[in-house]
Motif scaffolding. Structure first.
Motif, PDB file in Angstrom:
ATOM      1  N   LEU A  95      63.645   0.302 -10.016  1.00 13.84           N
ATOM      2  CA  LEU A  95      63.443   1.519 -10.807  1.00 13.84           C
ATOM      3  C   LEU A  95      64.746   2.279 -11.004  1.00 13.84           C
ATOM      4  N   LEU A  96      65.602   2.272  -9.989  1.00  7.51           N
ATOM      5  CA  LEU A  96      66.887   2.979 -10.090  1.00  7.51           C
ATOM      6  C   LEU A  96      67.876   2.238 -10.989  1.00  7.51           C
ATOM      7  N   GLY A  97      67.556   1.024 -11.375  1.00 10.87           N
ATOM      8  CA  GLY A  97      68.421   0.235 -12.240  1.00 10.87           C
ATOM      9  C   GLY A  97      68.350   0.641 -13.699  1.00 10.87           C
ATOM     10  N   LYS A  98      67.418   1.521 -14.051  1.00  9.77           N
ATOM     11  CA  LYS A  98      67.302   1.975 -15.438  1.00  9.77           C
ATOM     12  C   LYS A  98      68.546   2.763 -15.827  1.00  9.77           C
ATOM     13  N   ALA A  99      69.024   2.526 -17.035  1.00 15.16           N
ATOM     14  CA  ALA A  99      70.250   3.178 -17.510  1.00 15.16           C
ATOM     15  C   ALA A  99      70.112   4.696 -17.583  1.00 15.16           C
ATOM     16  N   GLU A 100      68.932   5.173 -17.977  1.00 13.69           N
ATOM     17  CA  GLU A 100      68.741   6.617 -18.112  1.00 13.69           C
ATOM     18  C   GLU A 100      68.454   7.298 -16.780  1.00 13.69           C
ATOM     19  N   GLY A 101      68.239   6.512 -15.743  1.00 12.61           N
ATOM     20  CA  GLY A 101      67.936   7.061 -14.429  1.00 12.61           C
ATOM     21  C   GLY A 101      66.466   7.404 -14.296  1.00 12.61           C
ATOM     22  N   VAL A 102      66.092   7.909 -13.153  1.00 17.70           N
ATOM     23  CA  VAL A 102      64.699   8.222 -12.862  1.00 17.70           C
ATOM     24  C   VAL A 102      64.650   9.443 -11.949  1.00 17.70           C
ATOM     25  N   THR A 103      63.634  10.275 -12.121  1.00 15.69           N
ATOM     26  CA  THR A 103      63.504  11.482 -11.316  1.00 15.69           C
ATOM     27  C   THR A 103      62.731  11.185 -10.033  1.00 15.69           C
ATOM     28  N   VAL A 104      62.796  12.117  -9.101  1.00 13.23           N
ATOM     29  CA  VAL A 104      62.054  11.980  -7.846  1.00 13.23           C
ATOM     30  C   VAL A 104      60.553  11.924  -8.137  1.00 13.23           C
ATOM     31  N   ASN A 105      60.087  12.746  -9.077  1.00 10.46           N
ATOM     32  CA  ASN A 105      58.666  12.750  -9.418  1.00 10.46           C
ATOM     33  C   ASN A 105      58.227  11.416 -10.014  1.00 10.46           C
ATOM     34  N   GLU A 106      59.042  10.826 -10.857  1.00 10.91           N
ATOM     35  CA  GLU A 106      58.718   9.522 -11.441  1.00 10.91           C
ATOM     36  C   GLU A 106      58.677   8.441 -10.362  1.00 10.91           C
ATOM     37  N   LEU A 107      59.633   8.482  -9.447  1.00  9.66           N
ATOM     38  CA  LEU A 107      59.640   7.518  -8.343  1.00  9.66           C
ATOM     39  C   LEU A 107      58.421   7.713  -7.445  1.00  9.66           C
ATOM     40  N   SER A 108      58.085   8.962  -7.193  1.00  5.77           N
ATOM     41  CA  SER A 108      56.940   9.279  -6.348  1.00  5.77           C
ATOM     42  C   SER A 108      55.661   8.704  -6.939  1.00  5.77           C
ATOM     43  N   LYS A 109      55.502   8.852  -8.229  1.00  6.31           N
ATOM     44  CA  LYS A 109      54.302   8.348  -8.901  1.00  6.31           C
ATOM     45  C   LYS A 109      54.293   6.815  -8.928  1.00  6.31           C
ATOM     46  N   ALA A 111      73.258   6.119   2.095  1.00  6.30           N
ATOM     47  CA  ALA A 111      73.995   5.926   3.347  1.00  6.30           C
ATOM     48  C   ALA A 111      74.335   4.449   3.564  1.00  6.30           C
ATOM     49  N   GLY A 112      73.432   3.573   3.157  1.00  4.94           N
ATOM     50  CA  GLY A 112      73.654   2.144   3.370  1.00  4.94           C
ATOM     51  C   GLY A 112      74.663   1.550   2.410  1.00  4.94           C
ATOM     52  N   ASP A 113      74.426   1.710   1.127  1.00  2.00           N
ATOM     53  CA  ASP A 113      75.270   1.079   0.122  1.00  2.00           C
ATOM     54  C   ASP A 113      76.208   2.064  -0.558  1.00  2.00           C
ATOM     55  N   GLY A 114      75.792   3.318  -0.649  1.00  2.00           N
ATOM     56  CA  GLY A 114      76.601   4.327  -1.313  1.00  2.00           C
ATOM     57  C   GLY A 114      76.708   4.128  -2.808  1.00  2.00           C
ATOM     58  N   LYS A 115      75.737   3.427  -3.412  1.00  2.69           N
ATOM     59  CA  LYS A 115      75.810   3.105  -4.827  1.00  2.69           C
ATOM     60  C   LYS A 115      74.896   3.979  -5.679  1.00  2.69           C
ATOM     61  N   LEU A 116      74.452   5.079  -5.154  1.00  6.05           N
ATOM     62  CA  LEU A 116      73.535   5.942  -5.872  1.00  6.05           C
ATOM     63  C   LEU A 116      74.307   7.007  -6.643  1.00  6.05           C
ATOM     64  N   GLU A 117      73.938   7.182  -7.894  1.00  8.50           N
ATOM     65  CA  GLU A 117      74.619   8.137  -8.769  1.00  8.50           C
ATOM     66  C   GLU A 117      73.631   9.224  -9.193  1.00  8.50           C
ATOM     67  N   LYS A 118      74.067  10.464  -9.134  1.00  4.07           N
ATOM     68  CA  LYS A 118      73.252  11.600  -9.542  1.00  4.07           C
ATOM     69  C   LYS A 118      73.601  11.930 -10.989  1.00  4.07           C
ATOM     70  N   VAL A 119      72.588  11.870 -11.860  1.00  2.00           N
ATOM     71  CA  VAL A 119      72.785  12.121 -13.280  1.00  2.00           C
ATOM     72  C   VAL A 119      72.286  13.523 -13.594  1.00  2.00           C
ATOM     73  N   PRO A 120      73.081  14.323 -14.285  1.00  2.00           N
ATOM     74  CA  PRO A 120      72.613  15.668 -14.624  1.00  2.00           C
ATOM     75  C   PRO A 120      71.376  15.601 -15.518  1.00  2.00           C
ATOM     76  N   PRO A 121      70.506  16.578 -15.409  1.00  5.61           N
ATOM     77  CA  PRO A 121      69.296  16.564 -16.235  1.00  5.61           C
ATOM     78  C   PRO A 121      69.620  16.642 -17.724  1.00  5.61           C
TER      79      PRO A 121
END
Length: 79
Positions: free
Chosen positions: A23-37, A55-65
């Motif tokens: 799910l995190l591989g999507k180009a547009e990213g995903v919100t916490v609510n979308e992941l939760s659902k 913490a494990g991979d450090g490959k997570l990127e935060k995209v502005p809304p």
């Protein structure tokens, strides 16, 4: 003569972690609510999983809304 039995190879279902990464591989990213659902997790569980992933991979990127949105999106960093 014995009949040849065709063995069926069943694909293993994806683990929750693998689903999260997919799910995190999507180009547009995903919100916490979308992941939760999608994962049927509570939001605090999703945030904890994102922390462990970071913490494990450090490959997570935060995209502005996006304009008009209030929720931050997350995605995997491009290599």
């Amino acid at each position: 003569m014995a009949k040849a039995t065709k063995t069926q190879t069943k694909k293993k279902p994806l683990t929750k972690r693998e689903q999260l990464i997919q799910l995190l591989g999507k180009a547009e990213g995903v919100t916490v609510n979308e992941l939760s659902k999608a994962l049927d997790w509570l939001p605090h569980t999703v945030r904890a999983a994102l922390t462990r992933l970071r913490a494990g991979d450090g490959k997570l990127e935060k995209v502005p809304p996006a304009e008009g949105e209030r929720c931050t999106r997350y995605r995997l960093e491009k290599a």
